[in-house]
Each structure stands twice: as structure tokens, then as C-alpha cells.
Design an enzyme around this catalytic site. Structure first.
Site, PDB file in Angstrom:
ATOM      1  N   ASN A 187      -6.084  -0.323   0.288  1.00 25.18           N
ATOM      2  CA  ASN A 187      -6.356   1.108   0.650  1.00 25.18           C
ATOM      3  C   ASN A 187      -7.361   1.685  -0.318  1.00 25.18           C
ATOM      4  O   ASN A 187      -7.480   1.429  -1.298  1.00 25.18           O
ATOM      5  CB  ASN A 187      -5.170   1.878   0.382  1.00 25.18           C
ATOM      6  CG  ASN A 187      -4.317   1.729  -0.948  1.00 25.18           C
ATOM      7  OD1 ASN A 187      -4.554   0.810  -1.542  1.00 25.18           O
ATOM      8  ND2 ASN A 187      -3.653   2.773  -1.381  1.00 25.18           N
ATOM      9  N   ILE A 188      -8.185   2.615   0.277  1.00 30.32           N
ATOM     10  CA  ILE A 188      -9.287   3.402  -0.265  1.00 30.32           C
ATOM     11  C   ILE A 188      -9.140   4.787   0.116  1.00 30.32           C
ATOM     12  O   ILE A 188      -9.434   5.104   1.081  1.00 30.32           O
ATOM     13  CB  ILE A 188     -10.717   2.838   0.600  1.00 30.32           C
ATOM     14  CG1 ILE A 188     -10.577   1.153   0.405  1.00 30.32           C
ATOM     15  CG2 ILE A 188     -11.990   3.394  -0.325  1.00 30.32           C
ATOM     16  CD1 ILE A 188     -11.989   0.844   1.196  1.00 30.32           C
ATOM     17  N   GLU A 189      -8.771   5.369  -0.927  1.00 31.82           N
ATOM     18  CA  GLU A 189      -8.406   6.863  -0.760  1.00 31.82           C
ATOM     19  C   GLU A 189      -9.806   7.713  -0.969  1.00 31.82           C
ATOM     20  O   GLU A 189     -10.789   7.134  -1.286  1.00 31.82           O
ATOM     21  CB  GLU A 189      -7.392   7.188  -1.963  1.00 31.82           C
ATOM     22  CG  GLU A 189      -6.325   6.489  -1.731  1.00 31.82           C
ATOM     23  CD  GLU A 189      -4.876   7.024  -2.429  1.00 31.82           C
ATOM     24  OE1 GLU A 189      -5.247   7.781  -3.529  1.00 31.82           O
ATOM     25  OE2 GLU A 189      -3.658   6.538  -2.142  1.00 31.82           O
ATOM     26  N   CYS A 197       1.776   1.615   8.370  1.00 31.47           N
ATOM     27  CA  CYS A 197       2.162   3.190   8.883  1.00 31.47           C
ATOM     28  C   CYS A 197       1.710   3.119  10.366  1.00 31.47           C
ATOM     29  O   CYS A 197       1.206   2.253  11.168  1.00 31.47           O
ATOM     30  CB  CYS A 197       1.204   4.138   8.301  1.00 31.47           C
ATOM     31  SG  CYS A 197      -0.498   4.081   8.940  1.00 31.47           S
ATOM     32  N   CYS A 250      -6.195   2.983   5.249  1.00 28.73           N
ATOM     33  CA  CYS A 250      -4.916   2.114   4.659  1.00 28.73           C
ATOM     34  C   CYS A 250      -5.602   0.626   4.543  1.00 28.73           C
ATOM     35  O   CYS A 250      -6.520   0.032   5.378  1.00 28.73           O
ATOM     36  CB  CYS A 250      -3.971   1.896   5.766  1.00 28.73           C
ATOM     37  SG  CYS A 250      -2.984   3.746   5.728  1.00 28.73           S
ATOM     38  N   GLU A 276      -4.269  -2.022   5.741  1.00 30.46           N
ATOM     39  CA  GLU A 276      -4.361  -2.916   7.008  1.00 30.46           C
ATOM     40  C   GLU A 276      -5.651  -2.676   7.746  1.00 30.46           C
ATOM     41  O   GLU A 276      -6.319  -3.509   8.550  1.00 30.46           O
ATOM     42  CB  GLU A 276      -3.174  -2.372   7.809  1.00 30.46           C
ATOM     43  CG  GLU A 276      -1.700  -2.765   7.107  1.00 30.46           C
ATOM     44  CD  GLU A 276      -1.254  -1.494   6.334  1.00 30.46           C
ATOM     45  OE1 GLU A 276      -2.179  -0.810   5.624  1.00 30.46           O
ATOM     46  OE2 GLU A 276      -0.035  -1.385   6.566  1.00 30.46           O
ATOM     47  N   CYS A 278      -2.046   2.495  11.791  1.00 29.90           N
ATOM     48  CA  CYS A 278      -2.334   1.045  11.467  1.00 29.90           C
ATOM     49  C   CYS A 278      -1.724   0.118  12.504  1.00 29.90           C
ATOM     50  O   CYS A 278      -2.325  -0.995  12.919  1.00 29.90           O
ATOM     51  CB  CYS A 278      -1.838   0.481   9.873  1.00 29.90           C
ATOM     52  SG  CYS A 278      -3.021   1.033   9.023  1.00 29.90           S
TER      53      CYS A 278
HETATM   54  N1  THU Z   1      -1.144   3.114   2.808  1.00 30.93           N
HETATM   55  C1  THU Z   1      -1.610   1.954   3.127  1.00 30.93           C
HETATM   56  O1  THU Z   1      -2.665   1.269   2.764  1.00 30.93           O
HETATM   57  N2  THU Z   1      -1.070   1.319   4.328  1.00 30.93           N
HETATM   58  C2  THU Z   1      -0.145   1.886   5.040  1.00 30.93           C
HETATM   59  O2  THU Z   1       0.307   1.149   5.918  1.00 30.93           O
HETATM   60  C3  THU Z   1       0.728   2.971   4.414  1.00 30.93           C
HETATM   61  C4  THU Z   1      -0.059   3.654   3.410  1.00 30.93           C
HETATM   62  C5  THU Z   1      -1.952   3.881   1.666  1.00 30.93           C
HETATM   63  C6  THU Z   1      -2.349   5.093   2.156  1.00 30.93           C
HETATM   64  C7  THU Z   1      -2.682   5.749   0.896  1.00 30.93           C
HETATM   65  O3  THU Z   1      -3.741   5.314  -0.030  1.00 30.93           O
HETATM   66  C8  THU Z   1      -1.078   5.377   0.067  1.00 30.93           C
HETATM   67  O4  THU Z   1      -1.045   4.162   0.814  1.00 30.93           O
HETATM   68  C9  THU Z   1      -0.257   6.299   0.067  1.00 30.93           C
HETATM   69  O5  THU Z   1       0.203   6.989   1.060  1.00 30.93           O
END
Ligand code: THU
Length: 129
Positions: free
Chosen positions: A41-43, A89, A52, A54, A92
Site C-alpha cells: 500500500n502506498i498512502e 477491499c 492498496c 493488491e 481491489c
Molecule cells: N489497504 C490495502 O492495501 N489493501 C486492502 O485491501 C485494504 C486496505 C490499505 C489501504 C490503506 O493504506 C491501509 O490499508 C488502511 O486502510
């Protein structure tokens, strides 16, 4: 293959950029030929821009020319500690459904056991044009 993909997802989780949620996620996506693409995940300070793990893995693979996939492993946890299953999620699931068929497998690891789903189990009756 399950264990190998989960190990790769754990490695990928180490590359997460998650300063806002503190929740790291790693994904390892296998092509039908057995090549593995990693994603984390890259915020972003504009939260909705976040990708996300995935989708990071999927888009890296597709951008590299891949179109056919067999499975993905996903792990995640606060501070990178894997305690529970990290289910993909909805966005994804939709993104995976563009390239992956109903038998595509999803491996989730909670630090103790691996749970296996098919995409049709996690994302039934999906939208397509
Ligand atoms: N996140 C994912 O990388 N994959 C998912 O399927 C659910 C959520 C990440 C997004 C965010 O950076 C962190 O989890 C919290 O929501």
C-alpha cells in the site's frame, strides 16, 4: 505455491508506505506462468489517492505486459504485525475481476494459517460491461 506467495507478500509488506494509517499491507500476485509481482500500500496525504497493495501489484504486473494470473497472497497489520487476516477491499476485488477469472485464488495469512478463497467466493455476481 501458497507458502511461496505468502512469503513474498510478507516481504512486500516491508515496502509499504503507510504513514497515515500505520497499517501495512503486502501482496504477491502470481501469473499463470509462475512469475510473481509484489505490491504494497502506498498512502498519500490526500487520502483518497492511496493505492492498496493488491492494486499496486496488479497494476505493476499489467504495466509489465502480464494479462493472465492464477493467485494472489495478501497480508497486513498495524505496524506490519500480522495478527489477523487482511481481506481485500471492494475496489481491489473489482480491479482483480477485470483480469482474473472466477477460479483465481486468494490466499490470506494471519500469522498462523492460510485461508484460501476463489475470486467468485469473495466477489460474486461482479459487474462487467
Ligand atoms: N489497504 C490495502 O492495501 N489493501 C486492502 O485491501 C485494504 C486496505 C490499505 C489501504 C490503506 O493504506 C491501509 O490499508 C488502511 O486502510
Amino acid at each position: 505455491m501458497k507458502k511461496l506467495l505468502v512469503d513474498n507478500a510478507i516481504e512486500a509488506m516491508g515496502r509499504a508506505y503507510a504513514p497515515y494509517s500505520g497499517f501495512s499491507v503486502g501482496a504477491a500476485l502470481a501469473t499463470r506462468e509462475g512469475k510473481i509481482y509484489l505490491g504494497a500500500n502506498i498512502e498519500n496525504s490526500s487520502f483518497g489517492v492511496t493505492s492498496c497493495a493488491e492494486r499496486t501489484a496488479l497494476f505493476s504486473a499489467v504495466a509489465a505486459g502480464e494479462r493472465e494470473f492464477s493467485a494472489i497472497a495478501v497480508v497486513g497489520g498495524r505496524g506490519g504485525e500480522i495478527k489477523d487476516f487482511c481481506h481485500p477491499c471492494g475496489i481491489c476485488r473489482q480491479a482483480l475481476s477485470e483480469f482474473c477469472g472466477p477460479e483465481f485464488e486468494i490466499y490470506l495469512y494471519n500469522g498462523r494459517e492460510i485461508k484460501t478463497y476463489t475470486l467468485s467466493e469473495l466477489f460474486p455476481e461482479s459487474f462487467s460491461l
